[in-house]
Structures are given as C-alpha cells and as structure tokens.
Scaffold this active site. Sequence first.
Site, PDB file in Angstrom:
ATOM      1  CG  HIS A 369     -10.143  49.688  17.348  1.00 41.96           C
ATOM      2  ND1 HIS A 369     -10.908  49.237  18.393  1.00 41.96           N
ATOM      3  CD2 HIS A 369     -10.991  49.855  16.307  1.00 41.96           C
ATOM      4  CE1 HIS A 369     -12.174  49.121  17.996  1.00 41.96           C
ATOM      5  NE2 HIS A 369     -12.245  49.500  16.737  1.00 41.96           N
ATOM      6  CB  SER A 386     -11.106  52.389  24.481  1.00 42.73           C
ATOM      7  OG  SER A 386     -11.504  52.198  23.143  1.00 42.73           O
ATOM      8  CB  ALA A 388     -15.504  51.265  30.353  1.00 39.28           C
ATOM      9  CD  GLU A 389     -15.005  48.617  24.831  1.00 35.61           C
ATOM     10  OE1 GLU A 389     -16.120  48.843  24.328  1.00 35.61           O
ATOM     11  OE2 GLU A 389     -13.930  48.798  24.220  1.00 35.61           O
ATOM     12  CD  GLN A 390      -7.177  49.000  26.567  1.00 40.92           C
ATOM     13  OE1 GLN A 390      -6.172  48.901  27.277  1.00 40.92           O
ATOM     14  NE2 GLN A 390      -7.132  49.472  25.326  1.00 40.92           N
ATOM     15  CG  PHE A 421      -4.133  41.918  19.308  1.00 40.55           C
ATOM     16  CD1 PHE A 421      -4.259  40.783  18.525  1.00 40.55           C
ATOM     17  CD2 PHE A 421      -4.677  41.910  20.588  1.00 40.55           C
ATOM     18  CE1 PHE A 421      -4.914  39.652  19.010  1.00 40.55           C
ATOM     19  CE2 PHE A 421      -5.329  40.791  21.078  1.00 40.55           C
ATOM     20  CZ  PHE A 421      -5.438  39.655  20.285  1.00 40.55           C
ATOM     21  CB  VAL A 425     -11.239  43.473  26.309  1.00 42.60           C
ATOM     22  CG1 VAL A 425     -10.002  43.785  25.479  1.00 42.60           C
ATOM     23  CG2 VAL A 425     -12.101  44.711  26.466  1.00 42.60           C
TER      24      VAL A 425
END
Length: 470
Positions: A369, A386, A388-390, A421, A425
């Site tokens: 990740h 990732s 799109a999520e962030q 970490f 999200v």
Amino acid sequence: MHRYPRDMTGYGATPPNANWPNGAKIAVQIVLNYEEGGENNILHGDAASEAFLSEITGAQPWQGQRHWNMESIYEYGSRAGFWRVHRVLADLPVTVYGVATALARAPEQVAAMKAAQWEIASHGLKWVEHKDMSEDDERAQIAEAIRLHTEVVGEPPRGWYTGRCSNNTVRLAAETGQFAYVADSYADDLPYWMEFGDTDQLIVPYTMDCNDMRFAIQAGYTNGAQFESYLKDSFDELYAEGEAGAPKVLSIGLHCRLIGRPGRAAALRRVLDYFKSHEGVWFATRLDVAEHWAKEHPHVRFARPSEMDRETFVAQFGGVFEHSSWIAEGAHAGELGPTDDTATGVHQALARVFRSATEEQRLGVLTAHPDLAGKLAAAKRLTADSTAEQAAVGLDALTDAERQTFTALNDAYTAKFGFPFIIAVRDNTKASIMEAFERRIENDRDTEFAQACKQVERIAQLRLIEKFSQ
C-alpha cells in the site's frame, strides 16, 4: 478448484419490490393438486400401490397388489373432494397442478376447471417418485406429460411442478423451453431466475408448510383450526412486510382428497373470508405471478465470478488487495458458487485467503500500500483505485503545511511499524484521517498490525462494492 452449485444468498437483505398490480400488499396464490388416478397402482403399470399422502397412518406400498383402502381414499378426492373444493374456490383464480394421467381420467373435473378459468399446470405424467429415474427416462416422462396434457386439456401447460422430483428435474423442465415457470423449489417467498445453458428459467417457489399435506404426516395438522391458524399467521406476517414496502407471495397447497374432507373445507372457507376482509390482496394464478414477475423483473445475465476461469477472475479481482494478485488466485482455487457472485461473496472469498496467510505474506500486502499523500501520489504513480480513493477526501490537494504534516507522520509511522499507515479513506474525512493517524501511531506493533489488516480488508470491500455497482 471446487464449485458449490447451491445459491445460499438469493435476494439477501434487500429483496426487489414485487410491485404487484394495483399496489397490492400481498399475492395469494392457491394451488389445487389433482393427482387422483395418477398415483402408484398396478393398474397403472406400477410395481406397487401408493403409500403417500393419505389418511392411512404409516402406509406402506403393497408390492404387486392393489390396495383397496388406499384406492378408495384417492377416489374420494376425485368423486367428492374436488367438487367441494371447486364450490369453495370457484370465484377465485386457482392453479391446478394436474398429473397428466389423472387429468385424462377426469373429464368432468377438467371441464369444471376450465369453466372456472383456472390455470392447469403440469404435475408430471404420473404421481410417482423421480429420484431414481435416469435423465433419459425422466426427460421422456416430461415430454409425454406435455403431450398428454395438451391432448386432454386442449392446450399445453405453461407451468411445471413434479413434486416428487430428482436433482435433474428443474434443469430438464427448463431445457424444454416450454414453461413460463417451474415450481419445484421451496427456496424463497418470491420468484427468482435460474440459468441453464442459454435458457433463463423463472422459478416460482411452492410451499410445504402452508399445505394441507400436513394433515397426512406425523408432524402436521390434526384439525382444521390448526391449518386455519397457521395460514392466518402466515398471511399476517407477509401482509405486514408488504405494508412495509416488501410484498411477497403467500403460496398455499391443497389436495382434493385432503382439504376436500368436510371438516377441513370449513377451515378453508374461514381462511378465505379472512383474506378477503383485507385491502390490497391480489389473488392470482401461478401463471399470473410468473408473467408479472417476468415483466417487472426480467432476467439480466452478468459475468459471474464463480464461473470465471482463473485468468479472468484474477484480472477482475487481482488488484482489490493492493498489488497482491496471489489472493485472488487463492480465492479462485477455493470453493465458489452462485452464493459468492456478489460483492460480499467475493470479499469473503478473498479475505479468507488473506486471513489464513502467514504474517510475512500479510505484511507484504501492507507494504504494497502507498503512503497517504506520499511520494507516489505526488509522482502520479498510484493505482487507479488508490488515486480515486485519496482524491475523494482531498488528499490530492493538500496545503504545503498539510503535506509536511502527513510526510512527517508517514515517516514516523513507517519507522515504528515497518509498514505504511493504512486507512479506508472512503469511510473518512481529511480531518478524521489525521486524527486516526495521530492516535494509532501510539499503538504497539501487534495492535497496529491487526488494525492495518482490518483496514486493508475494508478497502477491498469498498472497492468490490463499487465494482459490482457499475
């Protein structure tokens, strides 16, 4: 690779709205089984007498002999019971499950069924067990049932119910392309679709609980009041579900020789009066229900994960757990079936592989990740998921101060735990992510490793929900 053929999921927690005609809260579907004259009997070429669903407790088949008492009980159904039930139900839509050879021996009764505009569905060629038949024999029996039914009734049956069926029955009936519905199922309160090759077959489930057959078995009704009470309770529960926006079908099964007895017919009259006293009740034939469902909820085929080959499955789901296609490979090699063809089903299959992996393998998933708002994001080297999520919570548009804070926390967290970490999200805001970051960095490694694994699973779940909604 093992594929489990049963669908243990169905509609799940959110069944489709049946949208019954005129906004009805419940569909009441009454079946009258006409079997008298089609039961096991050496006169019919069978090896023994009938032993099923009669007033004779513990009846056994008489090999090579006629059973006078059994025959006369069945004859009661055709001679007296049918006519009593016909008088009770004449003004209602009814589906008859007609055994073809029984119908052929019942010209007066068939004429009465047609005069009442009842649907006459097929109940097979003979009222006998099919479980030990070969596929070829059962296929031939189905074909002959259709032929004889058409000859006797004047039109082919649109519905099919064997009852004493085999594991092949539904598929063989579907393969004929003859039937608007098949009823050899007890799996739901609503119709549902099954796929057999290129055939989409509608299933309209039947019932064994709201069924007068329970007068003829040990774990059953002993008087009409019990039958009446059970049907009323079933109606009330389904009616309430309909009022709440989830209408269902109340399916009721009757037999001429059972419900046609006076003491039981009286209970049936009271039940019908109770149903009629309610608003929003749709009395329908089984064919009515099937045609309505096919119009309102036509079948839509989709690429089923349980039917994908390994390459396709991994291509579809290999990236759900970040850069860890081995998880999808393991899931495909496990037990999959129709019940797994949902976001939740695929998630469980993938998560089981992840959970049973070694700590080193799971650590590899964690380290795959990216840092939140880290160097990969700045270099635009994140996966599409990732990215799109962030972006969804603004991590792609931080102020200089926010970016410095995230960088410092990332560095401290990774130095302490040995993995970045990780947080789902889409469940958070930029502020709640920062709060969790500052709180979780204080955990010991075992606690944080477990928490990170849970977050990885949640990210995978959210990705699958989005994938299946497209």
